[in-house]
Motif scaffolding. Structure first.
Motif, PDB file in Angstrom:
ATOM      1  N   GLU A 275       0.817  -1.224   0.000  1.00  0.00           N
ATOM      2  CA  GLU A 275       0.000   0.000   0.000  1.00  0.00           C
ATOM      3  C   GLU A 275       0.846   1.269   0.000  1.00  0.00           C
ATOM      4  O   GLU A 275       0.395   2.328  -0.456  1.00  0.00           O
ATOM      5  CB  GLU A 275      -0.934   0.009   1.215  1.00  0.00           C
ATOM      6  CG  GLU A 275      -2.095  -0.964   1.111  1.00  0.00           C
ATOM      7  CD  GLU A 275      -2.942  -0.984   2.368  1.00  0.00           C
ATOM      8  OE1 GLU A 275      -2.551  -0.324   3.362  1.00  0.00           O
ATOM      9  OE2 GLU A 275      -4.001  -1.639   2.362  1.00  0.00           O
ATOM     10  N   ASN A 276       2.055   1.187   0.499  1.00  0.00           N
ATOM     11  CA  ASN A 276       2.909   2.370   0.625  1.00  0.00           C
ATOM     12  C   ASN A 276       4.095   2.331  -0.349  1.00  0.00           C
ATOM     13  O   ASN A 276       5.088   3.033  -0.143  1.00  0.00           O
ATOM     14  CB  ASN A 276       3.413   2.497   2.058  1.00  0.00           C
ATOM     15  CG  ASN A 276       2.304   2.833   3.038  1.00  0.00           C
ATOM     16  OD1 ASN A 276       1.972   3.996   3.226  1.00  0.00           O
ATOM     17  ND2 ASN A 276       1.710   1.799   3.631  1.00  0.00           N
ATOM     18  N   SER A 277       3.975   1.514  -1.389  1.00  0.00           N
ATOM     19  CA  SER A 277       5.081   1.356  -2.335  1.00  0.00           C
ATOM     20  C   SER A 277       4.837   2.148  -3.616  1.00  0.00           C
ATOM     21  O   SER A 277       3.707   2.505  -3.954  1.00  0.00           O
ATOM     22  CB  SER A 277       5.269  -0.122  -2.679  1.00  0.00           C
ATOM     23  OG  SER A 277       4.156  -0.605  -3.423  1.00  0.00           O
ATOM     24  N   TYR A 278       5.909   2.381  -4.333  1.00  0.00           N
ATOM     25  CA  TYR A 278       5.849   2.951  -5.684  1.00  0.00           C
ATOM     26  C   TYR A 278       6.783   2.129  -6.553  1.00  0.00           C
ATOM     27  O   TYR A 278       7.994   2.045  -6.286  1.00  0.00           O
ATOM     28  CB  TYR A 278       6.269   4.422  -5.676  1.00  0.00           C
ATOM     29  CG  TYR A 278       6.297   5.048  -7.049  1.00  0.00           C
ATOM     30  CD1 TYR A 278       5.112   5.298  -7.735  1.00  0.00           C
ATOM     31  CD2 TYR A 278       7.510   5.367  -7.658  1.00  0.00           C
ATOM     32  CE1 TYR A 278       5.129   5.869  -9.001  1.00  0.00           C
ATOM     33  CE2 TYR A 278       7.539   5.930  -8.927  1.00  0.00           C
ATOM     34  CZ  TYR A 278       6.344   6.173  -9.596  1.00  0.00           C
ATOM     35  OH  TYR A 278       6.355   6.727 -10.860  1.00  0.00           O
ATOM     36  N   LYS A 279       6.212   1.501  -7.581  1.00  0.00           N
ATOM     37  CA  LYS A 279       6.972   0.600  -8.453  1.00  0.00           C
ATOM     38  C   LYS A 279       7.714  -0.467  -7.640  1.00  0.00           C
ATOM     39  O   LYS A 279       8.872  -0.772  -7.889  1.00  0.00           O
ATOM     40  CB  LYS A 279       7.938   1.390  -9.326  1.00  0.00           C
ATOM     41  CG  LYS A 279       7.236   2.302 -10.331  1.00  0.00           C
ATOM     42  CD  LYS A 279       8.233   2.988 -11.249  1.00  0.00           C
ATOM     43  CE  LYS A 279       7.499   3.842 -12.281  1.00  0.00           C
ATOM     44  NZ  LYS A 279       8.456   4.532 -13.207  1.00  0.00           N
ATOM     45  N   MET A 280       6.987  -1.009  -6.647  1.00  0.00           N
ATOM     46  CA  MET A 280       7.457  -2.121  -5.816  1.00  0.00           C
ATOM     47  C   MET A 280       8.643  -1.735  -4.923  1.00  0.00           C
ATOM     48  O   MET A 280       9.370  -2.595  -4.427  1.00  0.00           O
ATOM     49  CB  MET A 280       7.821  -3.340  -6.673  1.00  0.00           C
ATOM     50  CG  MET A 280       6.677  -3.855  -7.536  1.00  0.00           C
ATOM     51  SD  MET A 280       5.236  -4.366  -6.556  1.00  0.00           S
ATOM     52  CE  MET A 280       5.680  -6.064  -6.171  1.00  0.00           C
ATOM     53  N   ILE A 281       8.831  -0.451  -4.684  1.00  0.00           N
ATOM     54  CA  ILE A 281       9.839   0.036  -3.742  1.00  0.00           C
ATOM     55  C   ILE A 281       9.111   0.791  -2.629  1.00  0.00           C
ATOM     56  O   ILE A 281       8.246   1.632  -2.913  1.00  0.00           O
ATOM     57  CB  ILE A 281      10.874   0.958  -4.410  1.00  0.00           C
ATOM     58  CG1 ILE A 281      11.578   0.236  -5.549  1.00  0.00           C
ATOM     59  CG2 ILE A 281      11.882   1.475  -3.378  1.00  0.00           C
ATOM     60  CD1 ILE A 281      12.462  -0.922  -5.117  1.00  0.00           C
ATOM     61  N   VAL A 282       9.460   0.509  -1.385  1.00  0.00           N
ATOM     62  CA  VAL A 282       8.823   1.187  -0.254  1.00  0.00           C
ATOM     63  C   VAL A 282       9.899   1.652   0.714  1.00  0.00           C
ATOM     64  O   VAL A 282      10.899   0.958   0.925  1.00  0.00           O
ATOM     65  CB  VAL A 282       7.804   0.248   0.451  1.00  0.00           C
ATOM     66  CG1 VAL A 282       8.470  -1.028   0.937  1.00  0.00           C
ATOM     67  CG2 VAL A 282       7.120   0.959   1.597  1.00  0.00           C
ATOM     68  N   ASN A 283       9.677   2.828   1.287  1.00  0.00           N
ATOM     69  CA  ASN A 283      10.628   3.377   2.261  1.00  0.00           C
ATOM     70  C   ASN A 283       9.902   3.563   3.594  1.00  0.00           C
ATOM     71  O   ASN A 283       9.315   4.607   3.859  1.00  0.00           O
ATOM     72  CB  ASN A 283      11.187   4.705   1.753  1.00  0.00           C
ATOM     73  CG  ASN A 283      12.385   5.177   2.564  1.00  0.00           C
ATOM     74  OD1 ASN A 283      12.695   4.591   3.605  1.00  0.00           O
ATOM     75  ND2 ASN A 283      13.044   6.229   2.114  1.00  0.00           N
ATOM     76  N   LEU A 284       9.916   2.523   4.406  1.00  0.00           N
ATOM     77  CA  LEU A 284       9.303   2.546   5.740  1.00  0.00           C
ATOM     78  C   LEU A 284      10.247   1.878   6.714  1.00  0.00           C
ATOM     79  O   LEU A 284      10.719   0.759   6.470  1.00  0.00           O
ATOM     80  CB  LEU A 284       7.968   1.791   5.746  1.00  0.00           C
ATOM     81  CG  LEU A 284       6.772   2.391   5.000  1.00  0.00           C
ATOM     82  CD1 LEU A 284       5.605   1.401   5.029  1.00  0.00           C
ATOM     83  CD2 LEU A 284       6.352   3.723   5.624  1.00  0.00           C
ATOM     84  N   ASN A 285      10.507   2.536   7.835  1.00  0.00           N
ATOM     85  CA  ASN A 285      11.308   1.876   8.861  1.00  0.00           C
ATOM     86  C   ASN A 285      10.414   1.017   9.746  1.00  0.00           C
ATOM     87  O   ASN A 285       9.181   1.022   9.606  1.00  0.00           O
ATOM     88  CB  ASN A 285      12.123   2.888   9.677  1.00  0.00           C
ATOM     89  CG  ASN A 285      11.241   3.880  10.446  1.00  0.00           C
ATOM     90  OD1 ASN A 285      10.140   3.543  10.881  1.00  0.00           O
ATOM     91  ND2 ASN A 285      11.739   5.094  10.602  1.00  0.00           N
ATOM     92  N   ASN A 286      11.004   0.290  10.667  1.00  0.00           N
ATOM     93  CA  ASN A 286      10.243  -0.658  11.493  1.00  0.00           C
ATOM     94  C   ASN A 286       9.171   0.042  12.313  1.00  0.00           C
ATOM     95  O   ASN A 286       8.052  -0.449  12.454  1.00  0.00           O
ATOM     96  CB  ASN A 286      11.190  -1.428  12.413  1.00  0.00           C
ATOM     97  CG  ASN A 286      12.138  -2.324  11.652  1.00  0.00           C
ATOM     98  OD1 ASN A 286      12.065  -2.428  10.426  1.00  0.00           O
ATOM     99  ND2 ASN A 286      13.029  -3.001  12.359  1.00  0.00           N
TER     100      ASN A 286
END
Length: 383
Positions: A275-286
């Motif tokens: 849900e928080n990805s763009y082109k299968m890349i996501v930037n979320l820490n733990n």
């Protein structure tokens, strides 16, 4: 749709695997005992099952409950256990099986529930009083493995209510990789096959496991804890119904654990990442992942997922990277690449994806050869 109570009882009665696994947990020789069904005692009280040995010595009185029951029905089941304890204390025989004797101090009062029970109920089963001489067993919905819900597990479930924690899955994976559990199963089976059955956990760890280099090589205790939680091992031995795991590839093992035990956790995290990805890349820490998961559940923590700070999240992400290969990221980085989404694939394709992307093979290849060399070294040290 969950089984009716009658169908659940039928499953227990008709499946030899389940009955054998129950006996194994209760330390009863299944070849030397009998299961009787719907056994009437005094006051019209009928137990779902009793177990006695071939000499009619009572071993256990059993009550079963289906998955989708409310508090009234559960309280009735717990109340039955108190009555069964009274029968055993007073040596009260079943009405139609008058040969029954109470000569052992090890009579058990057992409540059996299906594995779907905890997820399907709003009850906190840790917040009930149970007879001192009682145990709760859980029959897995798909693989017939029976495990005990221990007093420690009941305590954790009980405490979750005070801490505003919900339960979506009861299985506890203790900060290790699944391929480490796979290696432990292989080692336990290997030791049994070569006649070395009487080691304690520390001896198995020091003499064998630590010589197989893995990520958590100094903490194999976690793998023992995980496999015990899943009901796969008991007292450092593989349960009969779990022996199937000794003869499968690592990718099939990982997929089986996903399908039968932990898909709830993996799918919840993956949903947040997608849900928080763009082109299968996501930037979320733990911490951000934990926060989004809590938000989904009305700001409540999730047992074994978001509670205990971010420790569980970190462990699950490592499993998703190293075991499944469904995501990839560098250590201490919040930037994550999604390789595939496990729940969107059928079992066969998921196994292929695990085989392609998992890092497990780096640790499990040539395991048989390594074990033979370790055994040879061990035997040499005895001389």
């Amino acid at each position: 749709m969950s089984l009716s109570e009658k169908d659940f009882q039928n499953r227990i009665y008709n499946e030899t695997e389940i009955r054998d696994n129950i006996c194994e947990i209760l330390n009863i020789d299944s070849s030397q005992c009998r299961f009787y069904r719907e056994v009437e005692f005094i006051n019209g009280i009928t137990s779902d099952f009793i177990i006695c040995d071939n000499n009619y010595e009572m071993k256990a009185i059993i009550e079963c409950k289906r998955a989708d029951i409310g508090v009234t029905e559960y309280v009735r089941g717990v109340g039955q256990l108190f009555q069964y304890e009274y029968f055993q204390e007073e040596k009260i025989q079943p009405k139609k099986i008058t040969q029954i004797k109470y000569t052992s101090v090890n009579n058990e009062n057992i409540l059996i529930i299906p594995s779907g029970f905890i997820k399907n109920t709003s009850l906190n089963i840790g917040r009930f009083k149970y007879p001192k001489n009682s145990r709760i067993l859980e029959v897995h919905d798909s693989n017939n493995v029976v495990r005990e819900i221990t007093k420690n597990e009941l305590k954790r479930i009980s405490e979750s209510e005070n801490k505003n924690i919900i339960t979506i899955c009861q299985y506890y994976v203790r900060d290790n990789r699944l391929f480490e559990c796979f290696i432990l199963i292989k080692v336990l089976y290997f030791l049994e096959c070569v006649g070395l059955k009487n080691f304690n956990r520390k001896e198995i760890e020091n003499e064998f496991l630590r010589k197989i280099m893995v990520i958590n090589n100094r903490n194999w205790r976690n793998a023992f804890i995980t496999l015990s939680s899943l009901g796969i091992i008991d007292n450092n031995k593989i349960k009969k119904q779990a022996l199937i795991y000794t003869n499968v590839s690592i990718e099939i093992f990982i997929n089986s654990i996903y399908e039968e035990y932990i898909f709830f956790f993996i799918d919840e995290i993956m949903e947040i990442l997608v849900e928080n990805s763009y082109k299968m890349i996501v930037n979320l820490n733990n911490a951000q992942i934990s926060c989004l998961l809590r938000k989904k559940y009305n700001n409540k923590d999730i047992l074994y997922l978001t509670d205990s700070s971010e420790r569980y999240i970190s462990s699950w992400l490592n499993i998703m990277r190293d075991d499944f290969g469904c995501i990839d990221f560098e250590a201490k980085s919040s930037l994550r690449e999604i390789k595939y989404i496990p729940k969107e694939l059928n079992s066969s394709i998921r196994v292929q994806k695990i085989k392609k992307y998992s890092k497990a093979k780096n640790y499990t290849d040539s395991l048989g050869k390594k074990l033979k060399n370790i055994l040879k070294e061990y035997e040499g040290n005895l001389l």
